[in-house]
Design a protein around this motif. Structure first.
Motif, mmCIF file in Angstrom:
data_model
loop_
_atom_site.group_PDB
_atom_site.id
_atom_site.type_symbol
_atom_site.label_atom_id
_atom_site.label_comp_id
_atom_site.label_asym_id
_atom_site.label_seq_id
_atom_site.Cartn_x
_atom_site.Cartn_y
_atom_site.Cartn_z
ATOM 1 N N VAL A 1 0.854 -1.178 0.000
ATOM 2 C CA VAL A 1 0.000 0.000 0.000
ATOM 3 C C VAL A 1 0.898 1.238 0.000
ATOM 4 O O VAL A 1 2.072 1.166 0.359
ATOM 5 C CB VAL A 1 -0.935 0.013 1.229
ATOM 6 N N ALA A 2 0.337 2.357 -0.450
ATOM 7 C CA ALA A 2 1.125 3.598 -0.572
ATOM 8 C C ALA A 2 2.469 3.312 -1.251
ATOM 9 O O ALA A 2 3.531 3.671 -0.721
ATOM 10 C CB ALA A 2 1.345 4.232 0.798
ATOM 11 N N PRO A 3 2.450 2.674 -2.425
ATOM 12 C CA PRO A 3 3.698 2.153 -3.013
ATOM 13 C C PRO A 3 4.737 3.196 -3.382
ATOM 14 O O PRO A 3 5.918 2.875 -3.469
ATOM 15 C CB PRO A 3 3.201 1.406 -4.266
ATOM 16 N N THR A 4 4.346 4.451 -3.590
ATOM 17 C CA THR A 4 5.315 5.475 -3.995
ATOM 18 C C THR A 4 5.907 6.227 -2.809
ATOM 19 O O THR A 4 6.682 7.160 -3.005
ATOM 20 C CB THR A 4 4.661 6.486 -4.953
ATOM 21 N N PHE A 5 5.567 5.819 -1.605
ATOM 22 C CA PHE A 5 6.016 6.528 -0.406
ATOM 23 C C PHE A 5 7.118 5.750 0.310
ATOM 24 O O PHE A 5 7.354 4.574 0.024
ATOM 25 C CB PHE A 5 4.821 6.783 0.520
ATOM 26 N N PRO A 6 7.817 6.392 1.253
ATOM 27 C CA PRO A 6 8.924 5.721 1.945
ATOM 28 C C PRO A 6 8.477 4.450 2.669
ATOM 29 O O PRO A 6 7.313 4.311 3.079
ATOM 30 C CB PRO A 6 9.410 6.782 2.943
ATOM 31 N N ALA A 7 9.420 3.537 2.847
ATOM 32 C CA ALA A 7 9.103 2.207 3.369
ATOM 33 C C ALA A 7 8.437 2.250 4.736
ATOM 34 O O ALA A 7 7.456 1.542 4.988
ATOM 35 C CB ALA A 7 10.375 1.362 3.425
ATOM 36 N N ARG A 8 8.932 3.071 5.648
ATOM 37 C CA ARG A 8 8.368 3.107 6.992
ATOM 38 C C ARG A 8 6.948 3.657 6.980
ATOM 39 O O ARG A 8 6.088 3.215 7.751
ATOM 40 C CB ARG A 8 9.256 3.926 7.920
ATOM 41 N N PHE A 9 6.679 4.608 6.112
ATOM 42 C CA PHE A 9 5.324 5.138 5.970
ATOM 43 C C PHE A 9 4.400 4.057 5.420
ATOM 44 O O PHE A 9 3.275 3.879 5.904
ATOM 45 C CB PHE A 9 5.335 6.354 5.061
ATOM 46 N N ARG A 10 4.861 3.326 4.405
ATOM 47 C CA ARG A 10 4.074 2.231 3.836
ATOM 48 C C ARG A 10 3.726 1.205 4.900
ATOM 49 O O ARG A 10 2.587 0.735 5.001
ATOM 50 C CB ARG A 10 4.842 1.540 2.707
ATOM 51 N N GLU A 11 4.718 0.827 5.691
ATOM 52 C CA GLU A 11 4.509 -0.198 6.710
ATOM 53 C C GLU A 11 3.517 0.261 7.765
ATOM 54 O O GLU A 11 2.639 -0.505 8.199
ATOM 55 C CB GLU A 11 5.850 -0.558 7.362
ATOM 56 N N ALA A 12 3.625 1.519 8.174
ATOM 57 C CA ALA A 12 2.708 2.044 9.184
ATOM 58 C C ALA A 12 1.279 2.107 8.644
ATOM 59 O O ALA A 12 0.317 1.800 9.362
ATOM 60 C CB ALA A 12 3.163 3.421 9.651
ATOM 61 N N ALA A 13 1.135 2.492 7.385
ATOM 62 C CA ALA A 13 -0.194 2.538 6.774
ATOM 63 C C ALA A 13 -0.792 1.139 6.684
ATOM 64 O O ALA A 13 -1.987 0.929 6.959
ATOM 65 C CB ALA A 13 -0.114 3.174 5.388
ATOM 66 N N HIS A 14 0.027 0.165 6.308
ATOM 67 C CA HIS A 14 -0.431 -1.230 6.238
ATOM 68 C C HIS A 14 -0.911 -1.696 7.599
ATOM 69 O O HIS A 14 -1.993 -2.295 7.736
ATOM 70 C CB HIS A 14 0.701 -2.114 5.723
ATOM 71 N N ASP A 15 -0.146 -1.421 8.615
ATOM 72 C CA ASP A 15 -0.507 -1.874 9.964
ATOM 73 C C ASP A 15 -1.780 -1.193 10.451
ATOM 74 O O ASP A 15 -2.626 -1.819 11.101
ATOM 75 C CB ASP A 15 0.638 -1.593 10.934
ATOM 76 N N ALA A 16 -1.934 0.086 10.153
ATOM 77 C CA ALA A 16 -3.132 0.800 10.571
ATOM 78 C C ALA A 16 -4.372 0.227 9.894
ATOM 79 O O ALA A 16 -5.430 0.068 10.524
ATOM 80 C CB ALA A 16 -2.994 2.292 10.259
ATOM 81 N N LEU A 17 -4.267 -0.096 8.615
ATOM 82 C CA LEU A 17 -5.382 -0.712 7.903
ATOM 83 C C LEU A 17 -5.732 -2.074 8.492
ATOM 84 O O LEU A 17 -6.906 -2.388 8.731
ATOM 85 C CB LEU A 17 -5.035 -0.870 6.419
#
Length: 383
Positions: A184-200
């Motif tokens: 998710v959020a594939p064009t964004f930094p890795a840590r942001f992507r991971e946090a968004a995935h976990d929140a979902l």
């Protein structure tokens, strides 16, 4: 001299407000918008849960401008060579033009998307998705699919999951987020992507990454990994340019100039900035580019008064302090290298929305949105 600003979104409104300060009294400033209202797009997903906020996130442009002539019309075509705009109710010529028409949802010619999926670009889209959600509830439950896991898709899926939880139907209505990329959020930094995935995941969204939608039927989504049933389908799978530009997002360099007398800004543009970097399509980029466009419009006008070509236009470099998204009642914030969730992220997210609405909408609208986001009736009393 006449300046025509086409579109009353983030970029169009802010360029107009800057030009109201910069242009001499004798110049004419026209702001053309299809609805006549400024939509606070970054709060649109909130209408899925809080439909009463509609009047606070859609503000008449006449209330937000001082000297601009606000014209409600649809832009059908822009002839930059002739400097003529074709509207659905006539034509408008300009000496300098600013195209800020935003973007439209792209369906990539995937069969069935246009017929069966609902985008989330307008107030009526949010209302339609909310109705579709409750139709699913009324028929005993089912699956709501959100296609596309960029920022809009993440926020839409999170809001739908929170709506299901709030209505006590989380066990009956499944929210599925489908994304072609591997994250998710594939064009964004890795840590942001991971946090968004976990929140979902924490709010109950089923995440299907690495899955490409190939067709959409009346009740099933076909993908390269097989098909699955849906009962409501939201499509946030990408953007294209406005119809008035032939569906294309126009390429511009750091001065945002499309040609000698026309600029393009916001999602209608594909910008390579002064640092040689491709700028992401986002509200943040539209807001930050607007002052540069206004300054360059003024310089071009001053040169045009003397029948000269403008030189030495200002170059814009996109700099961001970070990224913010809401995921239901949670939020993800990246400020510099730090990524965080929870209360702190929610406060930052809400504060950004509060500041924007207070500056460009109204304080009461800002406080109403803040109250709904924080769930605190003490933030502002009802009128």
């Amino acid at each position: 001299m006449r300046v025509a600003v086409l579109g009353g979104g983030y970029a169009g409104l802010l360029v107009t407000r800057k030009l109201e300060e910069r242009l001499p009294p004798g110049d004419e400033l026209v702001l053309v918008d299809e609805t006549g209202d400024h939509l606070v797009q970054h709060e649109l997903h909130r209408l899925l849960r809080y439909p009463d906020l509609v009047e606070d996130v859609s503000i008449p442009l006449t209330e937000l401008t001082e000297r601009a002539d606000v014209r409600e019309a649809t832009v059908e075509d822009v002839d930059t060579d002739g400097r003529v705009v074709q509207l659905d109710d006539g034509t408008l010529d300009y000496d300098v033009g600013v195209v800020a028409l935003g973007s439209q949802t792209a369906d990539y010619d995937i069969p069935g998307v246009a017929e069966h999926a609902t985008p989330l670009k307008r107030i009526e889209h949010a209302a339609a998705l909310r109705r579709e959600f409750f139709d699913v509830v009324d028929t005993g439950g089912g699956t709501v699919v959100v296609a596309g896991a960029g920022l809009a898709g993440i926020q839409t899926a999170g809001e739908l999951a929170a709506l299901a939880e709030g209505e006590g139907v989380a066990d009956a209505v499944e929210i599925v987020l489908v994304e072609q990329a591997d994250a998710v959020a594939p064009t964004f930094p890795a840590r942001f992507r991971e946090a968004a995935h976990d929140a979902l995941a924490d709010c109950g969204v089923r995440i299907e990454t690495g899955t490409t939608v190939t067709a959409v039927g009346e009740d099933d989504v076909e993908t390269d990994a097989g098909s699955f049933r849906y009962d409501a389908l939201a499509w946030t799978g990408g953007i294209r340019g406005p119809d008035a530009l032939g569906g294309e997002r126009r390429d511009v360099r750091a001065d945002l100039r499309l040609d000698e007398r026309t600029f393009v800004v916001g999602d209608a543009a594909r910008v390579v900035d002064a640092d040689g970097e491709r700028v992401p399509a986002s509200a943040q980029a539209a807001v930050r580019a607007s002052p540069t466009v206004a300054k360059n419009v003024e310089r071009v006008l001053n040169a045009a008064r003397n029948d000269e070509a403008a030189a030495h236009l200002e170059k814009w470099a996109f700099e961001t302090p970070g990224w913010l998204i809401s995921v239901g009642d949670d939020a993800v914030a990246q400020l510099g290298p730090e990524v965080f969730r929870g209360t702190a992220a929610n406060v930052v997210k809400s504060s950004v929305g509060l500041t924007y609405l207070a500056e460009h909408g109204s304080l009461r609208a800002a406080l109403r949105v803040l109250r709904e986001e924080l769930g605190d009736e003490r933030v502002v009393p009802e009128p």
